[in-house]
Design an enzyme around this catalytic site. Structure first.
Site, PDB file in Angstrom:
ATOM      1  CE  LYS A   1      -3.896   2.025   2.585  1.00 51.59           C
ATOM      2  NZ  LYS A   1      -4.740   1.879   3.798  1.00 51.59           N
TER       3      LYS A   1
ATOM      4  CB  SER B   1      -8.270   3.531   3.099  1.00 50.73           C
ATOM      5  OG  SER B   1      -7.327   2.922   3.952  1.00 50.73           O
TER       6      SER B   1
ATOM      7  CB  SER C   1      -8.316   0.693   5.971  1.00 50.53           C
ATOM      8  OG  SER C   1      -9.029   1.897   6.006  1.00 50.53           O
TER       9      SER C   1
END
Lengths: 97, 474
Positions: free
Chosen positions: B76, B151, B175
């Site tokens: 990420k 997210s 997330s």
């Protein structure tokens, strides 16, 4: 509790953000909706409850204060928007605030 | 299609010369290119990954290799990798290159994993649908008209679409687990402090955790084992012993499962409920003890979460001022103006909304009414879990009340969007680990997810029960 447009202007000053008139309007509306939702917490009596600031409540972590290698000046300046050889450059501060 | 189901199979294939690691990396790179429309990646390290593949393939052949040799991992884009961009999917860090590597990523590299690229996400990990990225939405691989969740939307989509073996995400309020649920993959949020946060861009420091996405429990366990442990560079990382998660997945101790009625109330989609009810029935048939429990403060989690995380965020994001790194606005007449202009042009709308809310709840006169109050309710929520875990080892809930929603469906109403995390924020408030298990699909073919939660530092029971469900129930 609710916030007025004037409050939002004040908060934006604290947060170092700038909004146009339309944005101020929309943030005032959003913040009021969120604040009225979170007012829900007032249903709970928390007088005798200790606040929890950290989910894993441990003891303090100590270490010896030893000098260790850190990043170089060159590395620190690598992402700078503006710099000279060893300093970050920003707009003139003296006399401007 | 990949010729293996998990990393141990992949490793054997490479070792026996039946799979070329270089070809495997080329396959992933071509899939990334082919599925570019998903927008799962912010950057792809094609050259580095191929060089690594060649080098690591040799190491595997000679027998001198790390525990993750050849595992292809996407990271990420909120985690730093030295000399690579770390954008946090924000305009304010668009041109930022990291000057050191996050401990979590370094541990993977040290074990010979291959980092293939960095994944798209909501800006600064703030969002539930990946619609807040400055680089565009990530699309759900199952249905490209829908969101992948957020997210960590890019990380979930990358694993679901076979663009990598495993990915890293971060979980501050769901997330990892919520996008795993929307994309139909496994995703694990560890106990707060289990994995070092050094090199992770801070959002809400007392909530942020790093964790893996995978297609199976074995890979999750293996990667968690490598990621976990004390790190001098993060004083909140724990020195608790890291169990051999990957070696102990067989269910050989009694694990009781708690079901909390508060997690099955109104708002949950009937198809999600049916799917999870049928799992509960099968667990009973397999002589797993199911216990009714209560988590009475569940309805206060979202409010508590948004007060505390925005407060922490407003403080953490003060560092983006256009002075030392990141975006600086062209027009700035004096220093305060440079800060304001740079931040206003650099941050997206949701990030600004949260900075504003956080600044307000911390401001003079409101601190006690909001911030202090929420910290007290956080204690009540944690107490709920402490009490529940006296009687059960694991708690079973839906991961999200619904399946992946349409792009644009919830963008106009922040509260509606926040409520998609209603079952996941509690774990971050209490600092406990949680996992998403994909349980099946609804009538539209969309993945349904189930969440298991365990007490702090009890990832072992969480993984054992997940492994049992994966192999005996699903």
């Amino acid at each position: 509790m609710s916030v007025t447009r004037k409050d939002v202007e004040y908060i934006s000053e604290l947060a170092r953000l700038k909004f146009n008139s339309e944005e101020l309007e929309s943030f005032t509306k959003d913040l009021n909706e969120i604040l009225s939702y979170v007012d829900k917490l007032n249903e709970l009596n928390t007088d005798d409850i200790e606040p929890l600031s950290h989910p894993v409540e441990g003891v303090n972590v100590f270490r010896d204060d030893v000098v260790k290698p850190s990043i170089t000046t060159e590395e620190a300046l690598k992402n700078a928007p503006d710099n000279d050889e060893s300093f970050f450059k920003v707009p003139k501060v003296i006399g401007s605030i | 299609m990949l010729p293996y189901k998990n990393y141990s199979e992949k490793f054997l294939l490479i070792k026996e010369g039946k799979l070329s690691l270089v070809e495997n990396v080329k396959f992933f790179l071509s899939e990334i290119e082919k599925k570019k429309n998903l927008n799962a990646f912010n950057s792809v390290f094609s050259d580095d990954a191929l060089i690594d593949a060649k080098r690591i393939e040799e190491k595997i052949k000679t027998g001198e290799h790390g525990k993750l040799a050849g595992l292809v991992i996407a990271v990420k884009d909120v985690l730093s990798i030295k000399d690579k961009p770390t954008t946090c999917s924000s305009k304010i860090l668009k041109d930022f290159n990291a000057i050191y590597t996050a401990t979590a990523v370094q541990r993977l590299i040290d074990e010979d994993a291959i980092i293939i690229g960095k994944t798209n996400c909501d800006e600064f990990a703030m969002g539930s649908s990946n619609e807040n990225s400055a680089f565009g939405n990530v699309l759900n691989p199952t249905d490209i008209t829908r969101v992948p969740g957020g997210s960590s939307g890019g990380s979930a989509a990358a694993v679901a679409a076979q663009l990598c073996d495993v990915s890293l995400g971060t979980d501050t309020g769901g997330s990892i687990r919520q996008p795993a649920s929307f994309c139909g993959v496994y995703g694990l949020k560890p106990t707060y402090g289990r994995i070092s946060r050094f090199g992770l861009t801070a959002f809400a420091s007392s909530f942020d955790t790093i964790g893996p996405f995978a297609t199976n429990v074995e890979d999750l366990a293996l990667v968690l084992e490598i990621l976990s442990g004390k790190d001098e560079l993060d004083s909140t990382s724990t020195d608790k012993v890291v169990p051999k998660f990957s070696k102990n997945l067989t269910l050989d101790n009694k694990i009781r499962i708690g079901i909390a009625k508060e997690y099955f109330g109104k708002g949950i989609s009937p198809e999600v409920k049916d799917s999870i009810d049928s799992i509960i029935e099968k667990l009973k048939e397999n002589n797993i003890e199911i216990v009714e429990i209560s988590l009475p403060h569940t309805e206060y989690t979202i409010a508590t979460y948004y007060i505390l995380t925005t407060a922490e965020a407003s403080s953490n994001l003060a560092r983006y001022d256009g002075a030392r790194y990141g975006y600086r606005a062209a027009q700035n007449s004096n220093l305060p103006d440079m800060y304001k202009q740079s931040r206003s042009e650099g941050f997206g709308k949701e990030v600004k909304r949260r900075i504003m809310l956080g600044t307000y709840v911390l401001s003079a006169g409101y601190y006690d009414a909001y911030y202090r109050k929420a910290q007290k309710v956080r204690r009540l929520i944690k107490n709920d879990f402490d009490n529940a875990f006296k009687n059960v080892e694991v708690i079973l809930t839906p991961t999200s009340p619904f399946t992946a929603f349409k792009i644009g469906e919830k963008t106009s109403d922040p509260i509606e969007m926040y409520l998609s995390d209603i079952f996941t924020t509690s774990a971050n408030l209490a600092g406990i680990p949680g996992i998403n298990i994909p349980t099946g699909k609804n009538s539209e073919g969309l993945p349904i997810g189930m969440q298991l939660l365990a007490n702090q530092f009890n990832e072992m029971d969480l993984l054992k029960m997940s492994y049992f469900i994966e192999n005996k129930i699903l």
